[in-house]
Design an enzyme around this catalytic site. Structure first.
Site, PDB file in Angstrom:
ATOM      1  N   CYS A  24     -42.225 -16.054 -61.558  1.00  0.00           N
ATOM      2  CA  CYS A  24     -43.440 -15.281 -61.821  1.00  0.00           C
ATOM      3  C   CYS A  24     -43.987 -15.617 -63.197  1.00  0.00           C
ATOM      4  CB  CYS A  24     -43.133 -13.785 -61.797  1.00  0.00           C
ATOM      5  SG  CYS A  24     -42.853 -13.156 -60.146  1.00  0.00           S
ATOM      6  N   ALA A  58     -43.463 -16.106 -56.780  1.00  0.00           N
ATOM      7  CA  ALA A  58     -43.616 -15.158 -55.678  1.00  0.00           C
ATOM      8  C   ALA A  58     -45.110 -14.849 -55.551  1.00  0.00           C
ATOM      9  CB  ALA A  58     -42.829 -13.890 -55.972  1.00  0.00           C
ATOM     10  N   TYR A 182     -36.623  -7.278 -52.978  1.00  0.00           N
ATOM     11  CA  TYR A 182     -38.001  -7.068 -52.530  1.00  0.00           C
ATOM     12  C   TYR A 182     -37.998  -6.738 -51.032  1.00  0.00           C
ATOM     13  CZ  TYR A 182     -38.911  -8.780 -57.185  1.00  0.00           C
ATOM     14  OH  TYR A 182     -38.908  -8.908 -58.548  1.00  0.00           O
ATOM     15  N   GLY A 325     -34.471 -23.230 -62.570  1.00  0.00           N
ATOM     16  CA  GLY A 325     -35.436 -22.239 -63.038  1.00  0.00           C
ATOM     17  C   GLY A 325     -35.696 -22.358 -64.516  1.00  0.00           C
TER      18      GLY A 325
HETATM   19  C1  LIG Z   1     -39.564 -15.746 -65.667  1.00  0.00           C
HETATM   20  C2  LIG Z   1     -38.850 -15.714 -64.347  1.00  0.00           C
HETATM   21  C3  LIG Z   1     -39.553 -15.378 -63.200  1.00  0.00           C
HETATM   22  C4  LIG Z   1     -38.922 -15.384 -61.946  1.00  0.00           C
HETATM   23  N1  LIG Z   1     -39.659 -15.144 -60.824  1.00  0.00           N
HETATM   24  C5  LIG Z   1     -39.104 -15.336 -59.599  1.00  0.00           C
HETATM   25  C6  LIG Z   1     -39.902 -15.344 -58.435  1.00  0.00           C
HETATM   26  O1  LIG Z   1     -41.129 -15.232 -58.472  1.00  0.00           O
HETATM   27  N2  LIG Z   1     -39.262 -15.506 -57.250  1.00  0.00           N
HETATM   28  C7  LIG Z   1     -37.909 -15.688 -57.160  1.00  0.00           C
HETATM   29  O2  LIG Z   1     -37.376 -15.829 -56.062  1.00  0.00           O
HETATM   30  N3  LIG Z   1     -37.145 -15.726 -58.265  1.00  0.00           N
HETATM   31  C8  LIG Z   1     -37.710 -15.594 -59.476  1.00  0.00           C
HETATM   32  N4  LIG Z   1     -36.951 -15.730 -60.603  1.00  0.00           N
HETATM   33  C9  LIG Z   1     -35.545 -16.153 -60.470  1.00  0.00           C
HETATM   34  C10 LIG Z   1     -35.462 -17.691 -60.585  1.00  0.00           C
HETATM   35  O3  LIG Z   1     -36.176 -18.320 -59.542  1.00  0.00           O
HETATM   36  C11 LIG Z   1     -34.014 -18.176 -60.561  1.00  0.00           C
HETATM   37  O4  LIG Z   1     -33.458 -17.854 -59.320  1.00  0.00           O
HETATM   38  C12 LIG Z   1     -33.174 -17.560 -61.688  1.00  0.00           C
HETATM   39  O5  LIG Z   1     -33.860 -17.637 -62.924  1.00  0.00           O
HETATM   40  C13 LIG Z   1     -31.819 -18.271 -61.824  1.00  0.00           C
HETATM   41  O6  LIG Z   1     -31.998 -19.657 -62.019  1.00  0.00           O
HETATM   42  P1  LIG Z   1     -31.947 -20.329 -63.513  1.00  0.00           P
HETATM   43  O7  LIG Z   1     -30.613 -19.953 -64.077  1.00  0.00           O
HETATM   44  O8  LIG Z   1     -32.086 -21.802 -63.242  1.00  0.00           O
HETATM   45  O9  LIG Z   1     -33.073 -19.761 -64.293  1.00  0.00           O
HETATM   46  C14 LIG Z   1     -37.546 -15.694 -61.869  1.00  0.00           C
HETATM   47  C15 LIG Z   1     -36.834 -15.981 -63.041  1.00  0.00           C
HETATM   48  C16 LIG Z   1     -37.471 -16.030 -64.256  1.00  0.00           C
HETATM   49  C17 LIG Z   1     -36.685 -16.409 -65.481  1.00  0.00           C
END
Ligand SMILES: Cc1cc2nc3c(=O)[nH]c(=O)nc-3n(C[C@H](O)[C@H](O)[C@H](O)COP(=O)(O)O)c2cc1C
Length: 357
Positions: A24, A58, A182, A325
């Site tokens: 997001c 999302a 969600y 992410g």
């Molecule tokens: C700023 C931010 C926004 C996120 N928005 C979403 C989202 O829109 N949909 C989703 O499934 N996960 C969302 N997540 C979770 C990430 O997609 C990811 O699963 C999570 O950060 C773990 O991965 P990472 O350790 O590589 O960051 C968000 C995470 C962050 C940091």
């Protein structure tokens, strides 16, 4: 097989197995769900940065399905028109575009994290919906509406129309967000779904809403368009009846024959009481491996931050996609840097080649 082996799925070939995780951005200027320059530059730069698949944040299928007032949406053709330049730019960079279709359920109408989180009360807020009237346990919870069967059908239709619009806007892959507490996850989990109708109770009933959305979306989008589903593999609530990795594996096996191509395996966020285990590097890979026992390809996400780590996951067949992410927030060129340090052919944009000679 390695990180830079193309990923083939239906009619789509992604140039490598690095996927930008949905994140997001809380960046719609007028709280209207329309994509802005920020979305073009943010997603476009990750495409220029070499990622195989660039996934949108999302993206709400109805206005009430937004998490925060500034979330992206795709509930009208105007929304699709605003996203079309983004998919066009991603394609020009040689990357594959994907959209995460979402409904926030009882976690809707929440302030973005930078504004302190918590519910949005008053004119800027709205009434969330969920499987029951039990609200997300904010300090000052918003009253929440229980969806009836007709509402569920309307939201299924909203997901379906959004998916068709997304394909028309040029997205190559559609993902359904059934994770992180969600709406679709709220129906899956016995923590939030205590209904006594056809949508609650047994595993079959709790998974019905998601299965109906999958069937409806699959029928509406082209045969050649891959369909992914993101799930929370576990609720991380071992001390109460909750959604488990075994449930996820069973769900994955049931979704495959309905036309789901990949399960994007995340975890948690159904309830603030969750007991998150040690979140070291690759902490969610074992969940993905267990879900893959269903026979369905999986993507894995969670603290994948190094080229070597991402490559190891693919080389050892632990997942089909390495989903990155926060490292992509720090480094839009993660995939390009990974190719450089691992010695693969560089997905360098023509304009940048002199920087890599
Ligand atoms: C700023 C931010 C926004 C996120 N928005 C979403 C989202 O829109 N949909 C989703 O499934 N996960 C969302 N997540 C979770 C990430 O997609 C990811 O699963 C999570 O950060 C773990 O991965 P990472 O350790 O590589 O960051 C968000 C995470 C962050 C940091």
């Amino acid at each position: 097989m390695d990180l830079f082996t193309p990923f083939d799925c239906r009619d789509v070939t992604a140039r490598n197995r690095v996927m930008v995780s949905p994140m997001c951005q809380y960046s719609c200027e007028d709280e209207d769900g329309l994509a802005t320059d920020w979305h073009l530059v943010h997603l476009g730069s990750r495409a220029a940065g070499g990622a195989g698949i660039v996934m949108s944040e999302a993206t709400a299928v109805t206005p009430r399905g937004r998490i925060s007032p500034k979330d992206l949406g795709i509930w009208s053709d105007d929304h699709a028109d605003a996203l079309a330049p983004v998919t066009e730019f991603i394609a020009e960079q040689g990357a594959t575009s994907a959209i995460q279709l979402a409904h926030a359920g009882r976690k809707a109408s929440t302030n973005r994290p930078g504004d302190g989180g918590g519910p949005v009360h008053g004119d800027r807020g709205w009434t969330p919906v969920g499987p029951t009237t039990e609200p997300w346990p904010h300090d000052e919870p918003l009253s929440t509406e229980r969806l009836d069967a007709a509402d569920i059908e309307r939201i299924t239709e909203a997901f379906t129309e959004a998916a068709v619009r997304a394909v028309d806007a040029g997205f190559d892959i559609v993902e359904l967000h059934a994770a992180h507490g969600y709406l679709l996850h709220e129906f899956l989990s016995p923590v939030t779904n205590t209904r006594e109708d056809d949508y609650g109770g047994s595993f079959e009933n709790r998974t019905r809403f998601l299965r109906e959305v999958v069937v409806s979306v699959r029928e509406a989008i082209p045969e050649g368009t891959p369909l992914f589903v993101r799930i929370s593999a576990t609720d991380w609530l071992p001390d109460r009846e909750s959604w488990t990795v075994d449930d996820s594996t069973r769900l994955a096996a049931e979704l495959r024959p309905l036309g789901v191509d990949l399960i994007d395996v995340s975890a948690g966020a159904i309830h603030p009481d969750q007991q998150v285990p040690d979140t070291g590097p690759h902490y969610q890979v074992p969940y993905a491996e267990q879900v893959a026992e269903s026979g369905v390809p999986v993507g894995t996400v969670g603290k994948i931050t190094t080229p070597e780590g991402a490559d190891e996951i693919i080389r050892n067949g632990r997942a089909a996609l390495a989903i990155v992410g926060r490292e992509h927030l720090r480094d839009p060129y993660f995939a390009l840097h990974a190719a450089e340090s691992l010695g693969y052919e560089l997905p360098v944009p023509r304009q940048y080649t002199r920087g890599f000679q």
